[in-house]
Write a protein that holds these residues in place. Structure first.
Motif, mmCIF file in Angstrom:
data_model
loop_
_atom_site.group_PDB
_atom_site.id
_atom_site.type_symbol
_atom_site.label_atom_id
_atom_site.label_comp_id
_atom_site.label_asym_id
_atom_site.label_seq_id
_atom_site.Cartn_x
_atom_site.Cartn_y
_atom_site.Cartn_z
ATOM 1 N N ARG A 70 0.663 -34.313 7.445
ATOM 2 C CA ARG A 70 1.313 -35.623 7.430
ATOM 3 C C ARG A 70 0.626 -36.608 8.387
ATOM 4 O O ARG A 70 0.599 -37.808 8.132
ATOM 5 C CB ARG A 70 2.799 -35.471 7.776
ATOM 6 C CG ARG A 70 3.570 -34.736 6.689
ATOM 7 C CD ARG A 70 5.045 -34.596 7.031
ATOM 8 N NE ARG A 70 5.733 -35.874 7.136
ATOM 9 C CZ ARG A 70 6.125 -36.603 6.097
ATOM 10 N NH1 ARG A 70 5.886 -36.176 4.859
ATOM 11 N NH2 ARG A 70 6.758 -37.735 6.271
ATOM 12 N N ILE A 71 0.075 -36.102 9.484
ATOM 13 C CA ILE A 71 -0.681 -36.963 10.394
ATOM 14 C C ILE A 71 -1.919 -37.507 9.685
ATOM 15 O O ILE A 71 -2.256 -38.701 9.785
ATOM 16 C CB ILE A 71 -1.089 -36.186 11.659
ATOM 17 C CG1 ILE A 71 0.124 -35.925 12.556
ATOM 18 C CG2 ILE A 71 -2.172 -36.938 12.433
ATOM 19 C CD1 ILE A 71 0.682 -37.159 13.238
ATOM 20 N N VAL A 72 -2.617 -36.639 8.950
ATOM 21 C CA VAL A 72 -3.835 -37.048 8.248
ATOM 22 C C VAL A 72 -3.509 -38.086 7.184
ATOM 23 O O VAL A 72 -4.171 -39.127 7.079
ATOM 24 C CB VAL A 72 -4.534 -35.821 7.633
ATOM 25 C CG1 VAL A 72 -5.674 -36.255 6.719
ATOM 26 C CG2 VAL A 72 -5.060 -34.904 8.728
ATOM 27 N N TYR A 73 -2.500 -37.813 6.370
ATOM 28 C CA TYR A 73 -2.122 -38.775 5.339
ATOM 29 C C TYR A 73 -1.536 -40.044 5.966
ATOM 30 O O TYR A 73 -1.706 -41.141 5.425
ATOM 31 C CB TYR A 73 -1.103 -38.149 4.385
ATOM 32 C CG TYR A 73 -1.725 -37.302 3.303
ATOM 33 C CD1 TYR A 73 -1.937 -37.804 2.029
ATOM 34 C CD2 TYR A 73 -2.117 -35.985 3.550
ATOM 35 C CE1 TYR A 73 -2.509 -37.032 1.027
ATOM 36 C CE2 TYR A 73 -2.693 -35.202 2.571
ATOM 37 C CZ TYR A 73 -2.880 -35.730 1.300
ATOM 38 O OH TYR A 73 -3.462 -34.956 0.318
ATOM 39 N N GLY A 74 -0.857 -39.890 7.096
ATOM 40 C CA GLY A 74 -0.308 -41.055 7.782
ATOM 41 C C GLY A 74 -1.384 -41.974 8.324
ATOM 42 O O GLY A 74 -1.160 -43.184 8.462
ATOM 43 N N ALA A 75 -2.566 -41.425 8.640
ATOM 44 C CA ALA A 75 -3.673 -42.260 9.100
ATOM 45 C C ALA A 75 -4.077 -43.251 8.014
ATOM 46 O O ALA A 75 -4.386 -44.414 8.300
ATOM 47 C CB ALA A 75 -4.858 -41.382 9.493
ATOM 48 N N ARG A 76 -4.069 -42.799 6.760
ATOM 49 C CA ARG A 76 -4.408 -43.706 5.656
ATOM 50 C C ARG A 76 -3.353 -44.799 5.515
ATOM 51 O O ARG A 76 -3.685 -45.963 5.288
ATOM 52 C CB ARG A 76 -4.540 -42.916 4.356
ATOM 53 C CG ARG A 76 -4.792 -43.769 3.141
ATOM 54 C CD ARG A 76 -5.118 -42.938 1.919
ATOM 55 N NE ARG A 76 -6.412 -42.293 2.030
ATOM 56 C CZ ARG A 76 -6.982 -41.608 1.023
ATOM 57 N NH1 ARG A 76 -6.340 -41.475 -0.126
ATOM 58 N NH2 ARG A 76 -8.176 -41.063 1.179
#
Length: 279
Positions: A70-76
């Motif tokens: 979720r952190i990775v997708y939240g970066a986008r």
């Protein structure tokens, strides 16, 4: 000239470190979801709030979702919201500032009063007001960030234009019959680029913080979209029993915003006209 600017920027280790962090942030936002190919909303109630482990390096949240994913997708999501909002607001602000500073008179007074009204409100409060009127969601969060980005860009460009418009080369263009639009496009705005770049860089960090704050308050990007501020809001109720759930997104927000500030400071020093003449 470009090499001199780069050398001056590289002389600031803090700014270089910030640039490395931001490069990692951009790569994570752009290619992270493609490489991982995982579902950030995959729920597993049996593993709620598990601490960091080999299987879940950032642990899991209240629904058993992998926090790292979720952190990775939240970066986008954060990059899309901040860049879209700042670029739209910056473009409008540059246009208003150029018109206000170049023409002066009643046009300058009218635009300046509008900008003064916007500047009277703190940025976050202005964004909350916009979202409260338009409603929550991704698009309205971008609109809120764009709206509060306008006055800062307009005020900056107006000051630069007032300084430049009476320069000899601008007066020569008028003598040779160049239109106002051409003078603004070919002489005024190019000489404002360095200040605009620095201002935009600093605004991007503020935009990420504002978007996270809106989501934390339940006014920004709505669940189940992975967003750092919303993740922080979800974990605040268990901050004592599962501190990692709130600590990880909080630290990431802080590091990214701080990195934008460090890079902005480095660019400001590197693009400073006074240093440019001595470099």
């Amino acid at each position: 000239m470009k090499n001199k600017v780069l050398r001056r920027f590289l002389k600031r280790p803090a700014s270089v470190l910030g640039a490395i962090v931001l490069l990692t942030f951009f790569l994570t936002a752009l290619i992270g979801p493609v490489v991982m190919n995982a579902d950030p909303n995959a729920i597993n109630p049996e593993i709620c709030y598990q601490p960091p482990s080999a299987e879940h390096i950032f642990g899991t949240d209240n629904l058993g979702r992998d926090v790292f994913t979720r952190i990775v997708y939240g970066a986008r999501v954060s990059m899309a919201v901040s860049f879209s909002g700042v670029l739209i607001g910056g473009a409008v602000g540059v246009l208003l500032g150029a018109i206000s500073g170049y023409f002066g008179g009643w046009i300058d007074s009218l635009i300046s009063r509008f900008i003064d009204i916007l500047l009277a409100f703190p940025g976050l409060l202005l964004a909350i007001m916009v979202v409260a009127v338009m409603g929550s969601g991704l698009g309205n969060t971008i609109a809120a960030i764009a709206f509060y980005s306008v006055p800062y860009s307009a005020r900056l460009v107006r000051g630069v234009v007032i300084t430049i418009k009476n320069a000899e080369y601008c007066q020569a263009c008028r003598v040779f019959g160049a239109s106002n639009a051409r003078i603004i496009r070919t002489h005024i705005l190019p000489n404002s680029v360095s200040q605009i770049i620095v201002n935009t860089t600093l605004d991007l960090g503020t935009a990420i913080l504002t978007a996270s704050s809106l989501s934390f308050l339940g006014l920004g990007v709505q669940p189940p979209n992975p967003e750092w501020g919303a993740m922080l809001a979800t974990a605040r109720d268990v901050i004592r029993s599962a501190p990692f759930a709130a600590l990880i997104p909080g630290v990431i927000i802080t590091v990214v915003v701080l990195s934008f500030s460090l890079v902005g400071d480095g660019l400001r020093d590197a693009l400073d006209p006074k240093l440019r003449s001595n470099g």
